[in-house]
Motif scaffolding. Structure first.
Motif, PDB file in Angstrom:
ATOM      1  N   ALA A  42       2.310 -35.791 -63.505  1.00  0.00           N
ATOM      2  CA  ALA A  42       1.105 -35.953 -64.315  1.00  0.00           C
ATOM      3  C   ALA A  42      -0.098 -35.782 -63.397  1.00  0.00           C
ATOM      4  O   ALA A  42      -0.026 -36.113 -62.209  1.00  0.00           O
ATOM      5  N   THR A  43      -1.183 -35.256 -63.925  1.00  0.00           N
ATOM      6  CA  THR A  43      -2.406 -35.106 -63.136  1.00  0.00           C
ATOM      7  C   THR A  43      -3.631 -35.304 -64.023  1.00  0.00           C
ATOM      8  O   THR A  43      -3.581 -35.063 -65.228  1.00  0.00           O
ATOM      9  N   SER A  44      -4.715 -35.716 -63.378  1.00  0.00           N
ATOM     10  CA  SER A  44      -5.980 -35.863 -64.101  1.00  0.00           C
ATOM     11  C   SER A  44      -6.874 -34.637 -63.909  1.00  0.00           C
ATOM     12  O   SER A  44      -7.973 -34.590 -64.426  1.00  0.00           O
ATOM     13  N   ARG A  45      -6.369 -33.628 -63.169  1.00  0.00           N
ATOM     14  CA  ARG A  45      -7.185 -32.413 -62.993  1.00  0.00           C
ATOM     15  C   ARG A  45      -6.954 -31.463 -64.163  1.00  0.00           C
ATOM     16  O   ARG A  45      -5.919 -31.518 -64.823  1.00  0.00           O
ATOM     17  N   PRO A  46      -7.913 -30.572 -64.412  1.00  0.00           N
ATOM     18  CA  PRO A  46      -7.722 -29.603 -65.498  1.00  0.00           C
ATOM     19  C   PRO A  46      -6.704 -28.527 -65.114  1.00  0.00           C
ATOM     20  O   PRO A  46      -6.473 -28.296 -63.917  1.00  0.00           O
ATOM     21  N   PRO A  47      -6.099 -27.859 -66.103  1.00  0.00           N
ATOM     22  CA  PRO A  47      -5.144 -26.777 -65.807  1.00  0.00           C
ATOM     23  C   PRO A  47      -5.815 -25.634 -65.041  1.00  0.00           C
ATOM     24  O   PRO A  47      -6.999 -25.367 -65.222  1.00  0.00           O
ATOM     25  N   ARG A  48      -5.029 -24.980 -64.154  1.00  0.00           N
ATOM     26  CA  ARG A  48      -5.481 -23.790 -63.420  1.00  0.00           C
ATOM     27  C   ARG A  48      -4.775 -22.583 -64.003  1.00  0.00           C
ATOM     28  O   ARG A  48      -3.573 -22.631 -64.248  1.00  0.00           O
ATOM     29  N   GLY A  49      -5.502 -21.502 -64.141  1.00  0.00           N
ATOM     30  CA  GLY A  49      -4.898 -20.248 -64.589  1.00  0.00           C
ATOM     31  C   GLY A  49      -4.151 -20.408 -65.893  1.00  0.00           C
ATOM     32  O   GLY A  49      -4.713 -20.824 -66.902  1.00  0.00           O
ATOM     33  N   GLY A  54       2.942 -30.110 -69.986  1.00  0.00           N
ATOM     34  CA  GLY A  54       4.369 -30.325 -70.196  1.00  0.00           C
ATOM     35  C   GLY A  54       5.244 -29.296 -69.504  1.00  0.00           C
ATOM     36  O   GLY A  54       6.462 -29.412 -69.518  1.00  0.00           O
ATOM     37  N   LYS A  55       4.645 -28.276 -68.891  1.00  0.00           N
ATOM     38  CA  LYS A  55       5.422 -27.282 -68.148  1.00  0.00           C
ATOM     39  C   LYS A  55       5.187 -27.459 -66.652  1.00  0.00           C
ATOM     40  O   LYS A  55       6.055 -27.930 -65.941  1.00  0.00           O
ATOM     41  N   GLU A  56       3.988 -27.116 -66.177  1.00  0.00           N
ATOM     42  CA  GLU A  56       3.683 -27.320 -64.754  1.00  0.00           C
ATOM     43  C   GLU A  56       3.320 -28.784 -64.477  1.00  0.00           C
ATOM     44  O   GLU A  56       3.713 -29.349 -63.467  1.00  0.00           O
ATOM     45  N   TYR A  57       2.538 -29.365 -65.395  1.00  0.00           N
ATOM     46  CA  TYR A  57       2.090 -30.758 -65.276  1.00  0.00           C
ATOM     47  C   TYR A  57       1.921 -31.360 -66.656  1.00  0.00           C
ATOM     48  O   TYR A  57       1.804 -30.650 -67.653  1.00  0.00           O
ATOM     49  N   PHE A  58       1.848 -32.712 -66.683  1.00  0.00           N
ATOM     50  CA  PHE A  58       1.339 -33.410 -67.852  1.00  0.00           C
ATOM     51  C   PHE A  58      -0.138 -33.612 -67.537  1.00  0.00           C
ATOM     52  O   PHE A  58      -0.482 -34.369 -66.628  1.00  0.00           O
ATOM     53  N   PHE A  59      -1.008 -32.897 -68.232  1.00  0.00           N
ATOM     54  CA  PHE A  59      -2.449 -32.993 -67.981  1.00  0.00           C
ATOM     55  C   PHE A  59      -3.007 -34.161 -68.786  1.00  0.00           C
ATOM     56  O   PHE A  59      -2.972 -34.143 -70.018  1.00  0.00           O
ATOM     57  N   LEU A  60      -3.472 -35.179 -68.085  1.00  0.00           N
ATOM     58  CA  LEU A  60      -4.022 -36.376 -68.714  1.00  0.00           C
ATOM     59  C   LEU A  60      -5.504 -36.478 -68.387  1.00  0.00           C
ATOM     60  O   LEU A  60      -5.936 -36.020 -67.324  1.00  0.00           O
ATOM     61  N   THR A  61      -6.254 -37.101 -69.277  1.00  0.00           N
ATOM     62  CA  THR A  61      -7.651 -37.376 -68.936  1.00  0.00           C
ATOM     63  C   THR A  61      -7.644 -38.468 -67.865  1.00  0.00           C
ATOM     64  O   THR A  61      -6.622 -39.165 -67.674  1.00  0.00           O
ATOM     65  N   GLU A  62      -8.765 -38.636 -67.204  1.00  0.00           N
ATOM     66  CA  GLU A  62      -8.863 -39.682 -66.186  1.00  0.00           C
ATOM     67  C   GLU A  62      -8.553 -41.055 -66.804  1.00  0.00           C
ATOM     68  O   GLU A  62      -7.862 -41.882 -66.201  1.00  0.00           O
TER      69      GLU A  62
END
Length: 194
Positions: A42-49, A54-62
């Motif tokens: 999981a990360t709080s950073r925005p997706p790159r490219g 759910g694939k590279e990361y679970f993108f969560l808000t801060e």
């Protein structure tokens, strides 16, 4: 029939950004006899490219990330850069190891060492070392995914990260990719066959 009674083991790969860790993991995932499943962090950073939730990361808000920390839902987490957190959800570890598969994790050095402390002998920690600073800088620049400021931050941080390498079970120098993959695979096989 798959043996559901054998719980999977945990393999942690850590390295400075640009060391080739993700490429090595991708190669290892191609070997079915290792029975590897990848842990999605999981990360709080925005997706790159083209990265997807759910694939590279679970993108969560801060805020979501902090709430999960407060609720004890992470095995490990770290504020890697100011305002940018990464972590591994306990639910991901359990999902994979309870299925009988071996979990391969791509985490920062502190996270890797924290996982080792928590799970002990069920974890093999591997540090992927760049051959030298020049090669590391070239790799970061050739990726073409980061700004100059980010590249300089990553290079500065790499020195600090490499200072932890001697606390890992295995150090693999990624000078030639095929050799690094072979050495990493060999160490993983020894570990899961124990």
């Amino acid at each position: 029939m798959e043996n559901k009674e054998r719980k999977g083991k945990i393999i942690v790969l850590s390295a400075p950004s640009g060391s080739g860790k993700s490429t090595i993991i991708k190669e290892l995932m191609e070997n079915p006899e290792l029975k590897l499943d990848f842990s999605i962090s999981a990360t709080s950073r925005p997706p790159r490219g083209t990265e997807k939730h759910g694939k590279e990361y679970f993108f969560l808000t801060e805020e979501e990330f902090k709430r999960n920390v407060e609720e004890g839902k992470f095995v490990e987490w770290e504020e890697v850069y100011s305002g940018v957190c990464y972590g591994t959800l306990t639910s991901e570890v359990d999902r994979i190891t309870n299925s009988g598969h071996n979990l391969i994790m791509d985490v920062d050095v502190k996270g890797g060492l924290n996982i080792k402390r928590r799970y002990g002998e069920e974890v093999l920690t591997i540090f992927i070392m760049p051959p030298d600073k020049v090669a590391l800088e070239e790799r970061l620049r050739n990726r073409g995914t980061d700004s100059e400021e980010t590249i300089l931050k990553r290079l500065q941080k790499s020195e600090y990260e490499m200072s932890f390498s001697n606390q890992f079970d295995v150090i693999v120098v990624n000078d030639k990719l095929a050799t690094a993959v072979e050495e990493t695979e060999s160490k993983i096989k020894e570990f899961i066959d124990r």
